[in-house]
Design an enzyme around this catalytic site. Structure first.
Site, PDB file in Angstrom:
ATOM      1  NE  ARG A 247      -4.132 -46.268 -62.314  1.00 31.85           N
ATOM      2  CZ  ARG A 247      -3.631 -46.640 -63.438  1.00 31.85           C
ATOM      3  NH1 ARG A 247      -2.667 -46.133 -64.195  1.00 31.85           N
ATOM      4  NH2 ARG A 247      -3.540 -48.110 -63.646  1.00 31.85           N
TER       5      ARG A 247
ATOM      6  NE  ARG B 252      -3.895 -58.387 -59.689  1.00 33.63           N
ATOM      7  CZ  ARG B 252      -4.247 -57.326 -60.701  1.00 33.63           C
ATOM      8  NH1 ARG B 252      -5.549 -57.527 -61.280  1.00 33.63           N
ATOM      9  NH2 ARG B 252      -3.452 -56.310 -60.798  1.00 33.63           N
TER      10      ARG B 252
ATOM     11  CG  ASP C  11      -3.898 -54.668 -64.148  1.00 36.03           C
ATOM     12  OD1 ASP C  11      -4.274 -55.272 -63.224  1.00 36.03           O
ATOM     13  OD2 ASP C  11      -3.084 -54.681 -64.757  1.00 36.03           O
TER      14      ASP C  11
ATOM     15  CD  GLU D 124      -0.195 -58.845 -59.400  1.00 36.53           C
ATOM     16  OE1 GLU D 124      -0.847 -58.217 -60.311  1.00 36.53           O
ATOM     17  OE2 GLU D 124       1.095 -58.460 -59.132  1.00 36.53           O
ATOM     18  CG  ASP D 125       1.421 -60.931 -63.393  1.00 37.66           C
ATOM     19  OD1 ASP D 125       2.355 -60.841 -62.505  1.00 37.66           O
ATOM     20  OD2 ASP D 125       1.337 -60.023 -64.212  1.00 37.66           O
TER      21      ASP D 125
ATOM     22  NE  ARG E 240       6.091 -59.174 -65.287  1.00 34.59           N
ATOM     23  CZ  ARG E 240       5.104 -59.367 -64.580  1.00 34.59           C
ATOM     24  NH1 ARG E 240       4.794 -58.581 -63.489  1.00 34.59           N
ATOM     25  NH2 ARG E 240       4.148 -60.047 -64.986  1.00 34.59           N
TER      26      ARG E 240
END
Length: 983
Positions: free
Chosen positions: A735, A791, A807, A896-897, A940
């Site tokens: 992106r 990350r 992000d 991952e968060d 999640r």
């Protein structure tokens, strides 16, 4: 042109004839009057003539006065009634009225014709349209110039603010220069390794009596282990240097895994000249014919048969019926040096847990060598010198969470359990009245009328197959490993009884401790004051088990009932952490042994390995630059901080103090004594006055110490720590334009050290892509593969403690970022960020969690799509977080968060900190992200429940507050400024 009225030719002729007729009538009337007056007297005629002249004069004067007044009023009324915008209509009316007032009929006709001609012409209309167009253009130009004036005013404010920032920057640079000149301490960094370059010198052998009094200060050669050596370790290859008697050999599993595990260890060296410590693997030694059997007790049975056939050289010693170690071979090791100094003898039990061979070095002269094993006699163990380790009962390495039970509920089916049978040696053990009383009391307690359930068995049912001639007096294990594991998973506490005789530790006792911690049953060690536990120098066993003397047996039930659920779960959690980090596998045991020896010598550990960043650009390519947009996320009149050159956080400043001062914390809280980190979130803060009295270097107090708001606040970081900056880490995947916009918004951001873009795509960036020049370095690093775990890779290009993880489509204002940074400086061990989320209990199933992103007055997570974390947690995420969690992140490309929030809350037992009122951080104009999909939320949900299963509990903690600046919504005088304008 539009006329006020319209007259044609016919109407004009009619008006002319009416005017002539009126003139004839007036002449006739005058003639009649004259004839009549001649018949009256002359005086009367004269008086009448005089009166007529007088009246006529007055009438004319009156008309001359009234007519202008009436005309003026008429004009006023016409102008008042006409629309204000109809300027062109009012003027012709006025002209026409004035012309009619003194115009003859012929002139009127000519004027009317002229007006008709003008009306029929298009020239005037064109001219009027042109005039209108010019008027509109002038108005547009005026509007543009007004806008330009406003922009110049904004630019003026921005430049004035920038000038103030530059002045502050110059002042800060001057302060930094003075601090550099006045610094009187060395600038510590990663130490250079200093290694010896010679083999141990030959010394005289020492007697067993001298060896029994060995301590570190009189039996260890410190000259081979400098503070900067990093504790180099040399391993004698067990396939080359076999120190066993004929007929014995090292267990193949141990031999292979020890060599492989040490091969991964950072302390191992191949050159014996450089070594500080020499490792010798002396056990577990088994009979060669038993090595092919997959039975832990086969070696014991074979040893009994062999004892009946032949007598070993030391068979007269009841405690060592069949020694496995040939001491002469040991003394002839090439680097023994005559007295075995700096040698460590590893005797690791795995299959043989209760024979005399678990302590093959009993009554052997090991000289100055350090003994590492599970079983020690009281007269044999040298406190502070020898080392007690549990048996090797786990896998070689890797994830071990599957072996563990859930930590909740706190209270399990049984309050206290014990399964075991006392197996004496061939000679009966002497009677112990206290031990008999303990067993009788335990039996009575299990049969007492109470709601608590006990499972206390002092005989194995069914009987075990252990019938060993050389078995030492101890409580054997009943049943299989799986049956014992199932019982322990149902046990709140498990009783561990001490071995018989004069032993301070036994392999069977430590095997019970290992199994208890693995299953989450809190150990109750009776007679702990007579025992030695593994790694007792560093591990605080009071936080893991209930340590009781035998005399407390009558109060045992009361004590177990008095422990509250919070303390019980704290003991269970600490026990699992100790088991996972130090006892669970071969790798954990070997690493812990080396770390214990290093801690004993006061040598700092090896630095943690960083992840070397590889740029996506080759060495010759220079990416194109573009000018960034200016002032997108800042108010022109608000100064947020000075402009500083890049300033990396000081690294490795506490190399020689962190594990001296915080050794207990490193072993029992951080669970990581194995590596030296550049910085820690727990690094201490100085007292307030120290910033002004001798330790001022790096500190930037607000208002130089007197405080303040607004201008003074923006000029300095203040707080309790020296000045620092932060690094922004952006994870992106194909992106480019969204990324470029996000980078452009970072221009002029104070305290920004560097931007690290993690390029997750296998395709490199386009060659013609223009990267905005934001005033700080932008490192674009290639990810090893497409993974959200990238990350949190601890890249070596990240040179600050503070890391802002965002992000690529996150849109945060500069004041929000800087406020989050200031808050993180006060909560360095926590996740500090913007979007808050929480885990909600599923009431329908009453057994699982749901991920919830709705607005709530309580939260338990802060998403790392816009959050500050300490770089230390990036190391732990990459190296210590169970691999199963990182695999689940790759499987879902999600969560991952959540994993990072689990990790930080697990280590700190604290919730995250949310800042400002912002609940989301997405760019409103960016493409729709994956988080908008319902599948995203379903995954999640599954992540939270799976992570809880891996950790054994849910470490997330709730919080009900958020952080805003101090003067937010506070009334202040009009001549004062707040800390932040909108926060």
């Amino acid at each position: 042109m539009s006329l006020a009225f319209d007259v044609d030719n016919s109407s004009g002729n009619a008006a002319y004839h009416n005017l002539a007729a009126n003139s004839v009538n007036d002449t006739n009337k005058v003639t009649a009057t004259t004839s009549l007056s001649s018949s009256l007297p002359q005086r009367y005629r004269l008086w009448m003539r005089h009166c007529r002249l007088y009246k006529l004069t007055l009438l004319i004067l009156l008309l001359l006065v009234l007519l202008p007044l009436l005309a003026h009023r008429k004009l006023l009324n016409v102008e008042h009634d006409a629309p204000q915008t109809d300027v062109h209509r009012s003027r012709p009316l006025l002209d026409a009225y004035e012309d009619f007032s003194a115009m003859r009929a012929g002139d009127l006709k000519m004027r009317i014709e002229e007006m008709l001609r003008i009306k029929a012409s298009s020239t005037v209309s064109v001219e009027l349209r042109e005039l209108e167009s010019r008027r509109q253009k002038l108005q547009s130009d005026i509007s543009l110039y007004n806008q330009k004036i406003e922009e110049l005013k904004q630019e003026l404010l921005r430049e004035q603010t920038e000038l103030e920032r530059l002045k502050i920057s110059v002042e800060q640079a001057q302060v930094a220069q003075r601090e550099a000149v006045q610094r009187n301490t060395p600038d510590l960094a990663l130490p250079r390794t200093l290694l010896p370059s010679y083999l141990p010198r030959k010394m005289n052998a020492i007697s067993a009596g001298v060896a029994a009094s060995c301590e570190i200060h009189n039996c260890f050669d410190h000259s081979r282990c400098s503070l900067t050596s990093g504790l180099p370790v040399y391993l004698y290859d067990p396939d080359v240097y076999n120190v066993q008697h004929a007929g014995y050999d090292i267990d193949g599993f141990l031999k292979t895994t020890i060599k492989q595990t040490l091969g991964y260890n950072a302390h191992i060296v191949r050159d014996p000249k450089q070594a500080c410590i020499y490792l010798v693997l002396v056990g577990e030694a088994l009979l060669e014919q038993d090595l092919l059997r997959n039975n832990r007790y086969a070696a014991q049975e074979q040893a009994a048969e062999q004892q009946q056939q032949e007598r070993s050289p030391s068979s007269d010693d009841a405690g060592n019926l069949s020694p496995s170690i040939d001491m002469e071979k040991l003394y002839k090791l090439p680097h023994w040096g005559g007295d075995g100094r700096n040698h460590v003898l590893l005797n690791l039990a795995r299959r043989d847990l209760n024979s005399a061979r678990t302590n093959p070095l009993l009554e052997q002269n090991t000289m100055r060598a350090i003994i590492v094993q599970s079983s020690f006699d009281r007269g044999q163990f040298r406190p502070g010198y020898d080392l007690i380790v549990p048996p090797i009962l786990g896998p070689p390495g890797g994830d071990v969470w599957q072996e563990c039970a859930s930590m909740v509920p706190a209270r399990r089916k049984f309050l206290l359990t014990f399964q075991g049978e006392l197996r004496p040696t061939s000679a009966a053990q002497p009677a112990q009245p206290l031990d008999d009383f303990i067993l009788d009391h335990l039996r009575d307690m299990s049969r007492s009328a109470t709601q608590d359930q006990f499972m206390l068995q002092f005989q194995c049912v069914p009987a075990t197959e252990q019938q060993d001639a050389d078995t030492l007096g101890d409580w054997t294990l009943c049943g299989s490993d799986s049956s014992r594991k199932q019982l322990l998973k149902d046990s709140t506490y498990v009783l561990i009884l001490p071995p018989l005789g004069q032993r301070v530790s036994s392999t069977l006792m430590l095997a019970r401790l290992y199994e208890a911690l693995r299953s989450g049953a809190v150990p109750v060690i009776l007679g702990a004051d007579e025992l030695r536990l593994p790694y007792a120098e560093t591990i605080d066993w009071r936080r893991v088990a209930l340590l009781l003397p035998k005399a407390r047996i009558t109060e045992l039930h009361f004590l177990l009932r008095a422990v509250q659920d919070a303390d019980l779960l704290l003991l269970r959690r600490q026990g699992r952490l100790i088991w996972e980090r130090y006892l669970s596998s071969v790798q954990a045991t070997v690493d812990t042994v080396i770390a214990s020896l290093r801690d004993r010598l006061g040598i700092p550990p090896r630095p943690v390995p960083s992840f070397v960043a590889q740029s996506v650009f080759n060495s010759t390519f220079i990416p194109l630059k573009s000018e960034p947009p200016v002032g997108m996320d800042t108010e022109p009149e608000e100064s947020l901080g000075p402009i500083e050159p890049p300033y990396a956080s000081p690294a490795f400043r506490r190399n020689y103090t962190v594990l001296r001062i915080h050794s207990r914390e490193a072993w029992n809280d951080w669970m990581d004594p194995f590596y030296l980190y550049p910085q820690l979130p727990s690094d201490p803060a100085l007292p307030s006055e120290a910033k002004f009295m001798g330790s001022h270097t790096g500190f930037r107090p607000i208002g130089k110490g007197i405080g303040g708001a607004g201008k003074e606040f923006s000029e300095a970081l203040g707080g309790n720590y020296p000045r620092e900056q932060f690094t922004i880490v952006i994870l992106t995947y194909e992106r480019e334009q969204v990324l470029m916009d996000s980078l452009g918004r970072l221009y002029g951001l104070p305290y920004l050290h560097k931007v690290v873009v993690v390029w997750n795509s296998p395709k490199p960036p386009l060659d013609d892509l223009r990267w905005p020049d934001i005033g700080v370095p932008v490192a674009v690093v290639r990810a090893p593969r497409n993974s959200l775990n990238n990350r949190f890779l601890p890249f070596d290009v990240i040179e600050t403690e503070a890391v802002l993880s965002v992000d690529d489509d996150a849109h945060l204002r500069h004041d929000e970022i800087l406020f989050g940074f200031r808050v993180w400086r006060e909560h360095r061990d926590r996740v500090v960020g913007f979007p808050g989320r929480y885990h909600a209990w599923d009431l329908s199933s009453n057994s699982m969690w749901h991920y919830n992103s709705n607005y709530s007055c309580e939260l338990s997570m802060v998403l790392t799509g816009a959050a500050f974390i300490h770089k230390y947690y990036m190391y732990l995420y990459t190296s210590q977080l169970p691999q199963a969690i990182r695999d689940k992140v790759d499987e879902y490309m999600n969560c991952e968060d959540i994993a990072m929030n689990f990790l930080v809350s697990h280590l700190t037992r604290r919730p995250p900190v949310k800042v400002t009122s912002r609940w989301t951080f997405r760019c409103p104009t960016c493409p729709v992200s994956l988080s908008e999909d319902d599948t995203h939320f379903q995954e999640r949900h599954k992540c939270i429940n799976f992570f809880s299963q891996v950790f054994g509990y849910t470490p997330l903690l709730n919080t009900q507050f958020r952080a805003d600046s101090i003067l937010f919504k506070t009334r202040i005088p009009h001549d004062k400024q707040k800390c932040f304008k909108y926060i």
